[in-house]
Scaffold this motif. Structure first.
Motif, mmCIF file in Angstrom:
data_model
loop_
_atom_site.group_PDB
_atom_site.id
_atom_site.type_symbol
_atom_site.label_atom_id
_atom_site.label_comp_id
_atom_site.label_asym_id
_atom_site.label_seq_id
_atom_site.Cartn_x
_atom_site.Cartn_y
_atom_site.Cartn_z
ATOM 1 N N LEU A 189 -4.435 5.869 2.852
ATOM 2 C CA LEU A 189 -4.436 4.853 3.901
ATOM 3 C C LEU A 189 -4.534 5.555 5.257
ATOM 4 O O LEU A 189 -4.638 6.776 5.324
ATOM 5 C CB LEU A 189 -3.165 4.009 3.808
ATOM 6 N N ASP A 190 -4.486 4.791 6.339
ATOM 7 C CA ASP A 190 -4.621 5.397 7.667
ATOM 8 C C ASP A 190 -3.506 6.398 7.954
ATOM 9 O O ASP A 190 -3.751 7.478 8.509
ATOM 10 C CB ASP A 190 -4.617 4.300 8.739
ATOM 11 N N ASN A 191 -2.266 6.051 7.601
ATOM 12 C CA ASN A 191 -1.122 6.907 7.920
ATOM 13 C C ASN A 191 -0.352 7.397 6.699
ATOM 14 O O ASN A 191 0.538 8.235 6.842
ATOM 15 C CB ASN A 191 -0.153 6.158 8.843
ATOM 16 N N ASN A 242 -2.029 -2.042 2.094
ATOM 17 C CA ASN A 242 -3.165 -1.502 2.834
ATOM 18 C C ASN A 242 -2.773 -0.834 4.147
ATOM 19 O O ASN A 242 -3.633 -0.442 4.931
ATOM 20 C CB ASN A 242 -4.191 -2.603 3.103
ATOM 21 N N SER A 243 -1.464 -0.708 4.414
ATOM 22 C CA SER A 243 -1.017 -0.083 5.653
ATOM 23 C C SER A 243 0.453 0.302 5.520
ATOM 24 O O SER A 243 1.146 -0.139 4.590
ATOM 25 C CB SER A 243 -1.185 -1.041 6.838
ATOM 26 N N ARG A 244 0.948 1.096 6.475
ATOM 27 C CA ARG A 244 2.368 1.470 6.467
ATOM 28 C C ARG A 244 3.253 0.243 6.651
ATOM 29 O O ARG A 244 4.316 0.132 6.022
ATOM 30 C CB ARG A 244 2.644 2.489 7.569
ATOM 31 N N ASP A 245 2.826 -0.688 7.496
ATOM 32 C CA ASP A 245 3.616 -1.908 7.693
ATOM 33 C C ASP A 245 3.736 -2.698 6.402
ATOM 34 O O ASP A 245 4.804 -3.237 6.089
ATOM 35 C CB ASP A 245 2.981 -2.780 8.784
ATOM 36 N N ARG A 246 2.638 -2.770 5.632
ATOM 37 C CA ARG A 246 2.683 -3.497 4.356
ATOM 38 C C ARG A 246 3.618 -2.794 3.369
ATOM 39 O O ARG A 246 4.334 -3.448 2.609
ATOM 40 C CB ARG A 246 1.280 -3.599 3.770
#
Length: 259
Positions: A189-191, A242-246
């Motif tokens: 993922l991005d991060n 799909n992201s760190r927040d998810r």
């Protein structure tokens, strides 16, 4: 081989010593005939009998070699076609999960004690203030039963190279779960990076795996301990990460729904 010897001799009680010994054994097998390789493998099982990552894998190798001894003796070098990323050498018995016994409580064991009636002057009750219900927003994740679960290791740094950690996971799986055909894959993922082990047919199987690998992660993962965390997730919920927040949102969901 020399470097592996130096590391083992310098830190014989280090958790990584069995892995250095294993790397040395493979190097010996790639450059020598069968007998020196067997000596290295047997040395590992003798020196590190309680290791749960390398030793079970070496025992499988020894069983496979014994079953194909004539072929191995004819080879110019013992491991001409060895690939540590290939599936298991030989089957082992599946680990059997022993269910915990339910607690039994005898509700008639205690003698009933009648309360002593005491006359109390009634006191006016203060006006009751009802707590305000905090309504959480609906989650995108589902607690529905799934036919497929994953064990995930979330690494909170997208720049790290995880090949050594993935190799350790493969060693653990082949050595301890040779009959389960477990695979491990990577999503970037991005991060974050997600290593996920597939797959388990129900939540209980996933929990058994989680309990067995959790204590070994410090030896398997070649990244700082504060950068990774493991958890169980259904296939359907995993597809929503799909992201760190998810990921953080799912971990909160996990606490609320799988206590």
């Amino acid at each position: 081989i020399k470097q592996a010897n130096d590391n083992v001799n310098a830190f014989p009680d280090n958790d990584l010593a069995p892995q250095y010994a294993y790397l040395k054994a493979i190097a010996v097998g790639r450059t020598s005939k069968l007998d020196p390789l067997l000596a290295e493998f047997n040395s590992i099982t003798t020196q590190y009998p309680n290791d749960l990552i390398v030793t079970p894998l070496v025992r499988d190798h020894l069983k496979y070699i014994e079953a194909n001894l004539a072929e191995f003796k004819q080879r110019p070098v013992a491991l001409i076609d060895f690939d540590s990323n290939e599936p298991r050498f030989v089957s082992q018995a599946k680990p059997i999960a022993i269910p915990a016994k339910p607690l039994t409580t005898d509700i008639n064991a205690a003698t009933e004690v009648k309360p002593v009636e005491i006359a109390v002057k009634p006191v006016e009750k203060p006006e009751e203030v009802k707590p305000v219900d905090v309504v959480k927003p609906a989650s995108i994740f589902s607690a529905a039963t799934s036919n497929e679960y994953y064990y995930v290791i979330d690494v909170a740094d997208a720049t790290l190279t995880l090949s050594s950690s993935r190799f350790g996971i493969g060693q653990f799986n082949r050595g301890n779960y040779p009959d389960n055909d477990l695979a491990h894959k990577l999503v970037e993922l991005d991060n974050n990076q997600l290593i996920y082990v597939t797959s388990f047919i129900d939540l209980e199987d996933a929990k058994i795996y989680e309990s067995s690998i959790a204590g070994q992660l410090k030896n398997i993962m070649k990244v700082p301990a504060n950068l990774y965390r493991g958890f169980i997730i259904s296939k359907e919920n995993f597809e929503k990460l799909n992201s760190r927040d998810r990921i953080n949102e799912y971990l909160e969901f996990l606490k609320d729904n799988y206590k």
